[in-house]
Design an enzyme around this catalytic site. Structure first.
Site, short mmCIF file in Angstrom:
data_model
loop_
_atom_site.label_atom_id
_atom_site.label_comp_id
_atom_site.label_asym_id
_atom_site.label_seq_id
_atom_site.Cartn_x
_atom_site.Cartn_y
_atom_site.Cartn_z
CD GLU A 84 -2.56 5.28 6.83
OE1 GLU A 84 -2.61 5.49 5.58
OE2 GLU A 84 -1.60 4.79 7.75
CD GLU A 139 -3.09 -2.61 7.24
OE1 GLU A 139 -1.90 -2.65 6.85
OE2 GLU A 139 -3.86 -1.32 6.94
CE LYS A 190 -0.07 3.03 5.01
NZ LYS A 190 0.35 3.09 6.24
CG ASN A 248 -1.64 1.42 1.45
OD1 ASN A 248 -1.66 2.18 0.55
ND2 ASN A 248 -2.21 1.30 2.56
N GLY A 256 3.17 2.27 10.86
CA GLY A 256 4.23 3.17 10.80
C GLY A 256 4.90 3.59 11.90
CB SER A 306 5.75 -1.84 11.94
OG SER A 306 5.26 -0.62 12.40
CG HIS A 354 -5.72 1.80 5.23
ND1 HIS A 354 -5.02 2.74 6.29
CD2 HIS A 354 -4.48 0.89 5.00
CE1 HIS A 354 -3.88 2.19 6.67
NE2 HIS A 354 -3.55 1.32 5.94
P1 13P Z 1 3.21 0.44 7.37
O1 13P Z 1 3.96 -0.98 6.72
O2 13P Z 1 4.09 1.54 7.13
O3 13P Z 1 3.21 0.00 9.09
O4 13P Z 1 1.91 0.50 7.10
C1 13P Z 1 1.06 -0.52 6.91
C2 13P Z 1 -0.34 -0.27 6.48
O5 13P Z 1 -1.00 0.75 6.94
C3 13P Z 1 -0.60 -0.95 5.19
O6 13P Z 1 -1.99 -0.62 4.67
#
Ligand code: 13P
Length: 251
Positions: A100, A168, A13, A11, A174, A213, A98
């Site tokens: 976010e 997740e 983002k 992803n 992150g 992560s 997601h």
């Molecule tokens: P990270 O791998 O950067 O922690 O992000 C995970 C994520 O949100 C994937 O959708």
């Protein structure tokens, strides 16, 4: 336990421009140059470069997906993108719900479900994300939260082909922090149970990805956890070499 072929999905983002196709080309070269990993590989870039990356992935096993879609096919929804548009641009998958988007755009389980239904309508596989916040985890509510999100976000009639679940934990995204393999196993087992209860045999085969992560250094351990059928990777999917390091867990 059913044998489920893994999916390693990136992803990106809000990262990536046309020049980022070089990462796809480098990854394609890696995939072509080594014994085929026992997993499918997907990259979900910003919608602006779905078709660019689709072209760059031509002739490789890399699939391309979107990160979100509107529930409707078309209409007066300025700034939004439909599942049909992603499909037209070359996507085969789309991430929905997601954390976010749930946090930044107030997406409810019902909204996420409508987006997953849109993905199915357009012939895309929906990657439906669930995950608890740190406060929910500290309150011992993780499984309750996850079960509620699954119930509300998954469309009836979801199949292993049309639907992927991504667990997740919000606090692991992150941050460089991950749950222990034991904790991941508990949540994935609970998700599997809920999927089987609702979707029967299809629920047995549905992929359940872990995200938060995931790095080359921890991928092997996390991917070995029972009921973990791949990864949804953020930061470490942006560079072909890092992403390859994670895919290598399936070599
Ligand atoms: P990270 O791998 O950067 O922690 O992000 C995970 C994520 O949100 C994937 O959708």
């Amino acid at each position: 336990m059913a044998r489920v072929k893994a999916l390693v999905a990136g992803n990106w983002k809000m990262n990536g421009v046309k020049a980022s196709k070089k990462e796809v080309a480098a990854l394609a070269k890696r995939l072509a140059g080594t014994q085929k990993p026992d997993c499918d590989v997907l990259i979900c870039p910003p919608a602006t470069i779905v078709s660019t990356l689709k072209d760059a992935a031509k002739g490789s096993k890399i699939a391309i997906g979107g990160q979100d879609c509107h529930a409707k096919e078309s209409g007066a929804h300025t700034g939004d993108i439909s599942a049909e548009m992603l499909k037209d641009a070359g996507a085969s998958h789309v991430i929905v719900g997601h954390s976010e988007r749930r946090a930044d755009h107030g997406e409810t389980d019902a909204a996420v479900r409508a987006k997953a239904e849109a993905a199915h309508r357009a012939g895309l596989t929906a990657i439906v994300c669930v995950g608890e916040t740190e406060a929910e985890r500290d309150a011992g509510a993780t499984l309750k939260v996850i079960r509620g999100q699954l119930k509300g976000s998954l469309p009836d009639g979801a199949t292993a082909k049309t639907t992927v679940i991504a667990y997740e934990p919000v606090w692991a995204i992150g941050t460089g922090r991950t749950p222990t393999p034991d904790d991941v196993a508990k949540v994935h087992a609970a998700i599997r149970k809920a999927l089987e209860a609702r979707f029967g045999a299809e629920g047995t085969k549905m992929r359940i990805l872990y995200g938060g992560s995931v790095k080359p250094a921890n991928a092997k351990e996390l991917m070995a956890v029972p009921n973990v059928n791949g990864a949804l990777v953020g930061g470490a999917s942006l560079k072909a070499e890092d992403f390859w390091g994670i895919i290598s867990a399936y070599l």
